[in-house]
Design a protein around this motif. Structure first.
Motif, PDB file in Angstrom:
ATOM      1  N   ALA A 147      39.362  44.894  45.204  1.00  0.00           N
ATOM      2  CA  ALA A 147      38.193  44.752  46.079  1.00  0.00           C
ATOM      3  C   ALA A 147      38.335  45.633  47.318  1.00  0.00           C
ATOM      4  N   ARG A 148      39.527  45.685  47.867  1.00  0.00           N
ATOM      5  CA  ARG A 148      39.751  46.473  49.088  1.00  0.00           C
ATOM      6  C   ARG A 148      39.513  47.964  48.826  1.00  0.00           C
ATOM      7  N   ASN A 149      39.930  48.441  47.671  1.00  0.00           N
ATOM      8  CA  ASN A 149      39.786  49.862  47.347  1.00  0.00           C
ATOM      9  C   ASN A 149      38.557  50.158  46.490  1.00  0.00           C
ATOM     10  N   ARG A 150      37.815  49.111  46.162  1.00  0.00           N
ATOM     11  CA  ARG A 150      36.545  49.214  45.436  1.00  0.00           C
ATOM     12  C   ARG A 150      36.685  50.001  44.132  1.00  0.00           C
ATOM     13  N   GLN A 151      37.614  49.518  43.301  1.00  0.00           N
ATOM     14  CA  GLN A 151      37.844  50.134  42.002  1.00  0.00           C
ATOM     15  C   GLN A 151      37.868  49.057  40.926  1.00  0.00           C
ATOM     16  N   PRO A 152      37.377  49.355  39.741  1.00  0.00           N
ATOM     17  CA  PRO A 152      37.369  48.367  38.656  1.00  0.00           C
ATOM     18  C   PRO A 152      38.647  48.376  37.830  1.00  0.00           C
ATOM     19  N   GLY A 153      39.057  47.198  37.402  1.00  0.00           N
ATOM     20  CA  GLY A 153      40.222  47.073  36.535  1.00  0.00           C
ATOM     21  C   GLY A 153      39.934  46.101  35.404  1.00  0.00           C
ATOM     22  N   ILE A 154      40.419  46.428  34.212  1.00  0.00           N
ATOM     23  CA  ILE A 154      40.215  45.584  33.032  1.00  0.00           C
ATOM     24  C   ILE A 154      41.566  45.173  32.461  1.00  0.00           C
ATOM     25  N   CYS A 155      41.777  43.872  32.317  1.00  0.00           N
ATOM     26  CA  CYS A 155      42.995  43.342  31.697  1.00  0.00           C
ATOM     27  C   CYS A 155      42.646  42.883  30.288  1.00  0.00           C
ATOM     28  N   VAL A 156      43.318  43.463  29.300  1.00  0.00           N
ATOM     29  CA  VAL A 156      42.994  43.203  27.893  1.00  0.00           C
ATOM     30  C   VAL A 156      43.989  42.212  27.298  1.00  0.00           C
ATOM     31  N   TYR A 157      43.450  41.145  26.707  1.00  0.00           N
ATOM     32  CA  TYR A 157      44.282  40.105  26.089  1.00  0.00           C
ATOM     33  C   TYR A 157      43.837  39.854  24.651  1.00  0.00           C
ATOM     34  N   ASP A 158      44.812  39.611  23.796  1.00  0.00           N
ATOM     35  CA  ASP A 158      44.563  39.168  22.424  1.00  0.00           C
ATOM     36  C   ASP A 158      44.365  37.659  22.488  1.00  0.00           C
ATOM     37  N   ILE A 159      43.156  37.221  22.285  1.00  0.00           N
ATOM     38  CA  ILE A 159      42.827  35.811  22.509  1.00  0.00           C
ATOM     39  C   ILE A 159      43.578  34.891  21.551  1.00  0.00           C
ATOM     40  N   ALA A 160      43.954  35.384  20.377  1.00  0.00           N
ATOM     41  CA  ALA A 160      44.666  34.545  19.405  1.00  0.00           C
ATOM     42  C   ALA A 160      46.070  34.190  19.873  1.00  0.00           C
ATOM     43  N   LYS A 161      46.612  34.954  20.819  1.00  0.00           N
ATOM     44  CA  LYS A 161      47.982  34.724  21.281  1.00  0.00           C
ATOM     45  C   LYS A 161      48.056  33.804  22.497  1.00  0.00           C
ATOM     46  N   LEU A 162      46.917  33.435  23.046  1.00  0.00           N
ATOM     47  CA  LEU A 162      46.903  32.668  24.293  1.00  0.00           C
ATOM     48  C   LEU A 162      46.883  31.163  24.041  1.00  0.00           C
ATOM     49  N   SER A 163      47.671  30.444  24.828  1.00  0.00           N
ATOM     50  CA  SER A 163      47.571  28.985  24.813  1.00  0.00           C
ATOM     51  C   SER A 163      46.331  28.592  25.598  1.00  0.00           C
ATOM     52  N   GLY A 164      45.893  27.343  25.441  1.00  0.00           N
ATOM     53  CA  GLY A 164      44.728  26.881  26.187  1.00  0.00           C
ATOM     54  C   GLY A 164      44.951  26.924  27.689  1.00  0.00           C
ATOM     55  N   ALA A 165      46.169  26.544  28.121  1.00  0.00           N
ATOM     56  CA  ALA A 165      46.470  26.523  29.553  1.00  0.00           C
ATOM     57  C   ALA A 165      46.458  27.931  30.138  1.00  0.00           C
ATOM     58  N   MET A 166      47.037  28.883  29.418  1.00  0.00           N
ATOM     59  CA  MET A 166      47.073  30.250  29.928  1.00  0.00           C
ATOM     60  C   MET A 166      45.673  30.861  29.936  1.00  0.00           C
ATOM     61  N   LEU A 167      44.898  30.562  28.921  1.00  0.00           N
ATOM     62  CA  LEU A 167      43.514  31.048  28.875  1.00  0.00           C
ATOM     63  C   LEU A 167      42.735  30.569  30.090  1.00  0.00           C
ATOM     64  N   MET A 168      42.888  29.303  30.448  1.00  0.00           N
ATOM     65  CA  MET A 168      42.171  28.768  31.606  1.00  0.00           C
ATOM     66  C   MET A 168      42.650  29.416  32.894  1.00  0.00           C
ATOM     67  N   ASP A 169      43.958  29.630  33.030  1.00  0.00           N
ATOM     68  CA  ASP A 169      44.467  30.296  34.227  1.00  0.00           C
ATOM     69  C   ASP A 169      43.917  31.713  34.346  1.00  0.00           C
ATOM     70  N   LEU A 170      43.841  32.415  33.229  1.00  0.00           N
ATOM     71  CA  LEU A 170      43.305  33.768  33.259  1.00  0.00           C
ATOM     72  C   LEU A 170      41.830  33.771  33.641  1.00  0.00           C
ATOM     73  N   LEU A 171      41.094  32.817  33.128  1.00  0.00           N
ATOM     74  CA  LEU A 171      39.683  32.722  33.502  1.00  0.00           C
ATOM     75  C   LEU A 171      39.539  32.475  35.002  1.00  0.00           C
ATOM     76  N   ARG A 172      40.427  31.685  35.553  1.00  0.00           N
ATOM     77  CA  ARG A 172      40.323  31.345  36.963  1.00  0.00           C
ATOM     78  C   ARG A 172      40.731  32.496  37.888  1.00  0.00           C
ATOM     79  N   THR A 173      41.386  33.517  37.340  1.00  0.00           N
ATOM     80  CA  THR A 173      41.850  34.622  38.179  1.00  0.00           C
ATOM     81  C   THR A 173      41.029  35.899  38.014  1.00  0.00           C
TER      82      THR A 173
END
Length: 222
Positions: A147-173
Motif C-alpha cells: 500500500a505504501r509503494n502502491r504496487q500490486p502483489g499476488i500470492c498463489v496457493y494450491d487450494i487442495a494443499k491448505l487446511s481449513g485454518a490456514m485458508l481462513m488465515d490467508l483470507l483474513r490477510t
C-alpha cells in the motif's frame, strides 16, 4: 454484469490471494494479467519453484509473451524461492522478505517501468508447514508495504494443499481474492494491525500451553 477478471482490473494498491486447483488453471487465469503488464510497459517479477523456471518461461511464451526478450531487457524477472522467501539455510525469514518487497516495489519505477507486478508462488510453505504462523504474519504485514509503494502483489496457493485454518488465515490477510478466475474484494479481510495483534496473542497462548501442557486440564477441573 460479469464479475471482473484479473486482467483489466484497475490497478491501485492491492494484495491478492489467488487460489487454484491446478497449474493449468493458474496460467490460464494469470497469463493475460502478465501479458497486459508487458504491453503496458510495466515490470513483472515472479517468485517461483526453481525446478519449474524453464516450464514457467515456456508457459509465458506460449501465451504470447516474449519471455526471452523481456528477461533480457529486465522487464521480466524470474526469482527462485531461495533468493526471496528463504535464507541461506533454506528457512523463511519474514523480516528479510519484507525488506526485499520494500526494495522491489521502490526500485521498479527507478528502472524506467511504470509499475511492478509481483507474483509469488507459495508452494514452498508445504515443505515445512511449521513455518505457516510466520508466513501468516508476513502476509498481514506486507499489506502495508504494498500500500505504501502502491504496487500490486499476488500470492498463489494450491487450494487442495491448505487446511481449513490456514485458508481462513490467508483470507483474513488479503484484501482481495482470486477464486475461479474472478477477482473481488474480500469480506473476511482483517486490518493488518488487528491481525498482527491477534497473531501475537495466539503465539503467546501457544507458548504458554507448551510450558504448561496440563494448564487447560487444570482449568477444566476447577
Amino acid at each position: 454484469m460479469h464479475p471482473p477478471k484479473l486482467a483489466g482490473t484497475p490497478l491501485d494498491a492491492y494484495h491478492v490471494c489467488a487460489f487454484f486447483n491446478s497449474r493449468d488453471e493458474e496460467y490460464a487465469t494469470l497469463n493475460p494479467f502478465f501479458k497486459e503488464a508487458v504491453e503496458n510497459g510495466e515490470k513483472v517479477m515472479h517468485i517461483i519453484d526453481p525446478a519449474l523456471i524453464a516450464d514457467h518461461r515456456a508457459r509465458l511464451t506460449a501465451s504470447g509473451i516474449d519471455a526471452a526478450h523481456c528477461e533480457a531487457c529486465g522487464q521480466l524477472e524470474l526469482v527462485p524461492w531461495g533468493e526471496a522467501y528463504l535464507n541461506r539455510e533454506g528457512v523463511f525469514d519474514k523480516d528479510r522478505m519484507l525488506a526485499a518487497v520494500e526494495h522491489m516495489t521502490r526500485t521498479g519505477s527507478d528502472a524506467g517501468f511504470s509499475r511492478l507486478r509481483i507474483m509469488g508462488n507459495m508452494d514452498w510453505i508445504f515443505a515445512d508447514i511449521e513455518t505457516a504462523p510466520k508466513l501468516i504474519e508476513y502476509e498481514a504485514e506486507v499489506n502495508e508495504v504494498l500500500a505504501r509503494n502502491r504496487q500490486p502483489g499476488i500470492c498463489v496457493y494450491d487450494i487442495a494443499k491448505l487446511s481449513g485454518a490456514m485458508l481462513m488465515d490467508l483470507l483474513r490477510t488479503h484484501p482481495m481474492t482470486l477464486i475461479n478466475g474472478v477477482v473481488q474484494e474480500n469480506p473476511f479481510f482483517t486490518p493488518p494491525s488487528q491481525m498482527i495483534r491477534e497473531l501475537k496473542q495466539r503465539r503467546s497462548a501457544d507458548a504458554a500451553r507448551r510450558v504448561r501442557p496440563d494448564a487447560s486440564l487444570e482449568e477444566h477441573d476447577r
